[in-house]
Scaffold this motif. Structure first.
Motif, PDB file in Angstrom:
ATOM      1  N   GLU A 121       0.839  -1.200   0.000  1.00  0.00           N
ATOM      2  CA  GLU A 121       0.000   0.000   0.000  1.00  0.00           C
ATOM      3  C   GLU A 121       0.876   1.252   0.000  1.00  0.00           C
ATOM      4  OE1 GLU A 121      -3.490   1.978  -0.392  1.00  0.00           O
ATOM      5  OE2 GLU A 121      -3.271  -0.209  -0.328  1.00  0.00           O
ATOM      6  N   HIS A 122       1.951   1.194   0.781  1.00  0.00           N
ATOM      7  CA  HIS A 122       2.908   2.305   0.834  1.00  0.00           C
ATOM      8  C   HIS A 122       3.565   2.484  -0.533  1.00  0.00           C
ATOM      9  CE1 HIS A 122       5.418   5.188   2.907  1.00  0.00           C
ATOM     10  NE2 HIS A 122       6.537   4.550   2.597  1.00  0.00           N
ATOM     11  N   ALA A 123       3.937   1.377  -1.156  1.00  0.00           N
ATOM     12  CA  ALA A 123       4.555   1.427  -2.487  1.00  0.00           C
ATOM     13  C   ALA A 123       3.599   2.044  -3.501  1.00  0.00           C
ATOM     14  CB  ALA A 123       4.961   0.027  -2.931  1.00  0.00           C
ATOM     15  N   LYS A 124       2.328   1.646  -3.447  1.00  0.00           N
ATOM     16  CA  LYS A 124       1.312   2.176  -4.367  1.00  0.00           C
ATOM     17  C   LYS A 124       1.155   3.686  -4.177  1.00  0.00           C
ATOM     18  CE  LYS A 124      -3.611   1.843  -5.503  1.00  0.00           C
ATOM     19  NZ  LYS A 124      -3.871   3.269  -5.159  1.00  0.00           N
ATOM     20  N   ASP A 125       1.131   4.135  -2.923  1.00  0.00           N
ATOM     21  CA  ASP A 125       0.982   5.568  -2.648  1.00  0.00           C
ATOM     22  C   ASP A 125       2.170   6.362  -3.196  1.00  0.00           C
ATOM     23  OD1 ASP A 125      -1.452   5.281  -1.418  1.00  0.00           O
ATOM     24  OD2 ASP A 125      -0.645   5.205   0.622  1.00  0.00           O
ATOM     25  N   ILE A 126       3.375   5.800  -3.085  1.00  0.00           N
ATOM     26  CA  ILE A 126       4.561   6.471  -3.622  1.00  0.00           C
ATOM     27  C   ILE A 126       4.459   6.603  -5.138  1.00  0.00           C
ATOM     28  CG2 ILE A 126       7.067   6.292  -3.962  1.00  0.00           C
ATOM     29  CD1 ILE A 126       7.152   4.813  -1.232  1.00  0.00           C
ATOM     30  N   VAL A 127       4.071   5.510  -5.790  1.00  0.00           N
ATOM     31  CA  VAL A 127       3.916   5.523  -7.250  1.00  0.00           C
ATOM     32  C   VAL A 127       2.849   6.536  -7.663  1.00  0.00           C
ATOM     33  CG1 VAL A 127       3.190   4.167  -9.250  1.00  0.00           C
ATOM     34  CG2 VAL A 127       4.734   3.164  -7.555  1.00  0.00           C
ATOM     35  N   ASP A 128       1.752   6.614  -6.903  1.00  0.00           N
ATOM     36  CA  ASP A 128       0.696   7.583  -7.199  1.00  0.00           C
ATOM     37  C   ASP A 128       1.244   9.011  -7.190  1.00  0.00           C
ATOM     38  OD1 ASP A 128      -1.244   5.679  -7.507  1.00  0.00           O
ATOM     39  OD2 ASP A 128      -2.086   5.904  -5.498  1.00  0.00           O
ATOM     40  N   LEU A 129       2.071   9.320  -6.191  1.00  0.00           N
ATOM     41  CA  LEU A 129       2.618  10.678  -6.079  1.00  0.00           C
ATOM     42  C   LEU A 129       3.586  11.001  -7.209  1.00  0.00           C
ATOM     43  CD1 LEU A 129       3.251  11.145  -2.240  1.00  0.00           C
ATOM     44  CD2 LEU A 129       1.337  11.938  -3.616  1.00  0.00           C
ATOM     45  N   LEU A 130       4.278   9.986  -7.709  1.00  0.00           N
ATOM     46  CA  LEU A 130       5.249  10.207  -8.790  1.00  0.00           C
ATOM     47  C   LEU A 130       4.572  10.631 -10.091  1.00  0.00           C
ATOM     48  CD1 LEU A 130       7.644   7.184  -8.183  1.00  0.00           C
ATOM     49  CD2 LEU A 130       8.150   9.596  -7.779  1.00  0.00           C
ATOM     50  N   ARG A 131       3.269  10.434 -10.185  1.00  0.00           N
ATOM     51  CA  ARG A 131       2.543  10.798 -11.406  1.00  0.00           C
ATOM     52  C   ARG A 131       2.325  12.304 -11.513  1.00  0.00           C
ATOM     53  NH1 ARG A 131      -0.959   6.048 -10.069  1.00  0.00           N
ATOM     54  NH2 ARG A 131      -0.180   4.324 -11.316  1.00  0.00           N
ATOM     55  N   TYR A 132       2.450  13.008 -10.390  1.00  0.00           N
ATOM     56  CA  TYR A 132       2.218  14.454 -10.398  1.00  0.00           C
ATOM     57  C   TYR A 132       3.504  15.216 -10.718  1.00  0.00           C
ATOM     58  CZ  TYR A 132      -2.163  13.334  -8.015  1.00  0.00           C
ATOM     59  OH  TYR A 132      -3.390  12.817  -7.686  1.00  0.00           O
ATOM     60  N   ASP A 133       3.337  16.340 -11.376  1.00  0.00           N
ATOM     61  CA  ASP A 133       4.460  17.248 -11.617  1.00  0.00           C
ATOM     62  C   ASP A 133       5.029  17.653 -10.262  1.00  0.00           C
ATOM     63  OD1 ASP A 133       6.098  19.478 -12.059  1.00  0.00           O
ATOM     64  OD2 ASP A 133       4.929  20.121 -13.783  1.00  0.00           O
ATOM     65  N   GLU A 134       6.353  17.580 -10.115  1.00  0.00           N
ATOM     66  CA  GLU A 134       6.958  17.911  -8.821  1.00  0.00           C
ATOM     67  C   GLU A 134       6.705  19.368  -8.435  1.00  0.00           C
ATOM     68  OE1 GLU A 134      11.150  17.383  -8.862  1.00  0.00           O
ATOM     69  OE2 GLU A 134      11.491  18.728 -10.558  1.00  0.00           O
ATOM     70  N   ASN A 135       6.419  20.227  -9.428  1.00  0.00           N
ATOM     71  CA  ASN A 135       6.136  21.632  -9.161  1.00  0.00           C
ATOM     72  C   ASN A 135       4.623  21.858  -9.102  1.00  0.00           C
ATOM     73  OD1 ASN A 135       6.880  24.329  -8.703  1.00  0.00           O
ATOM     74  ND2 ASN A 135       6.572  24.842 -10.859  1.00  0.00           N
ATOM     75  N   SER A 136       3.938  21.019  -8.320  1.00  0.00           N
ATOM     76  CA  SER A 136       2.496  21.133  -8.149  1.00  0.00           C
ATOM     77  C   SER A 136       2.132  20.694  -6.742  1.00  0.00           C
ATOM     78  CB  SER A 136       1.756  20.247  -9.164  1.00  0.00           C
ATOM     79  OG  SER A 136       1.931  18.871  -8.849  1.00  0.00           O
ATOM     80  N   ALA A 137       0.904  20.996  -6.324  1.00  0.00           N
ATOM     81  CA  ALA A 137       0.449  20.581  -4.994  1.00  0.00           C
ATOM     82  C   ALA A 137       0.493  19.062  -4.866  1.00  0.00           C
ATOM     83  CB  ALA A 137      -0.972  21.092  -4.743  1.00  0.00           C
TER      84      ALA A 137
END
Length: 228
Positions: A121-137
């Motif tokens: 679940e932790h791994a999935k959450d990390i992957v989810d965050l990687l989909r966002y532009d780092e210069n975004s909320a």
């Protein structure tokens, strides 16, 4: 408590202990130091000895140390860790910090590192965050939070909060969601403590929540946070 002050003498002592492989003495010397102070020490050493210290200490402390390191020092040390060792560090971090580290890794080992994380679940959450532009909320946010359902009563709510809070480093707010998992409000801890345990959360929560979109620029997020 006296603030830690890094001296040449202290660095020389640590280096001598490393050269002599006196690991227990090093651990004892660093045991009571804050992770930010240890990061300051690691920043002063070359790649080999910085890696030595990171591998010597426990992941629950070194994960925070890695976040505090200078970027070039962290990159050099990560290059000396195996995918499994990096995964062990990521397991100890909140998802936002873990995603930042994964984002710095060479592309060819990212998938391998993610696969080594035991908490899927932790791994999935990390992957989810990687989909966002780092210069975004979205690129700045963490996935850890404490949320409760509007249809629970206060007693159930407190029990659920205790269980959830074990996995959350910092609890700033309690969020209220409906049956569709949509955010509808927040909880005041004072109201929670002074209300009957049988009362439903829908009668207690505060329906106003200041929020931002995941695609919002950090500057705009900062303005909203500053205002409210």
């Amino acid at each position: 408590m006296t603030p830690f002050k890094l001296t040449d003498e202290f660095l020389a002592e640590i280096e001598l202990l490393m050269d002599s492989q006196k690991d227990l003495e090093i651990k004892s010397l660093l045991e009571d130091l804050h992770y930010a102070d240890i990061a300051e020490i690691v920043n002063e050493f070359k790649e080999e000895k910085g890696t030595y210290l990171i591998k010597l200490l426990d992941s629950d402390k070194t994960s925070d140390i890695l976040i505090e390191l200078d970027e070039d020092v962290r990159e050099a040390i990560l290059n000396n860790l195996s995918s499994k060792e990096i995964a062990e560090e990521l397991e100890e971090l909140d998802t936002d910090d873990a995603a930042d580290i994964v984002g710095e890794l060479p592309r060819e080992i990212v998938e391998e590192v993610i696969s080594e994380i035991e908490d899927r679940e932790h791994a999935k959450d990390i992957v989810d965050l990687l989909r966002y532009d780092e210069n975004s909320a979205g690129g700045l946010m963490a996935k850890e939070l404490v949320k409760v359902n509007e249809n629970w009563n206060v007693l159930t709510c407190v029990k659920e909060m205790r269980a959830q809070a074990e996995n959350v480093t910092r609890v700033h707010s309690i969020y209220v969601v409906d049956d569709e998992e949509m955010l509808i409000g927040r909880l005041s801890l004072k109201d929670l403590l002074t209300t009957s345990t049988k009362a439903p959360i829908k009668d207690v929560y505060i329906p106003k929540v200041d929020r931002v979109n995941v695609n919002e620029k950090p500057e705009e997020v900062a303005k909203i946070m500053s205002k409210y």
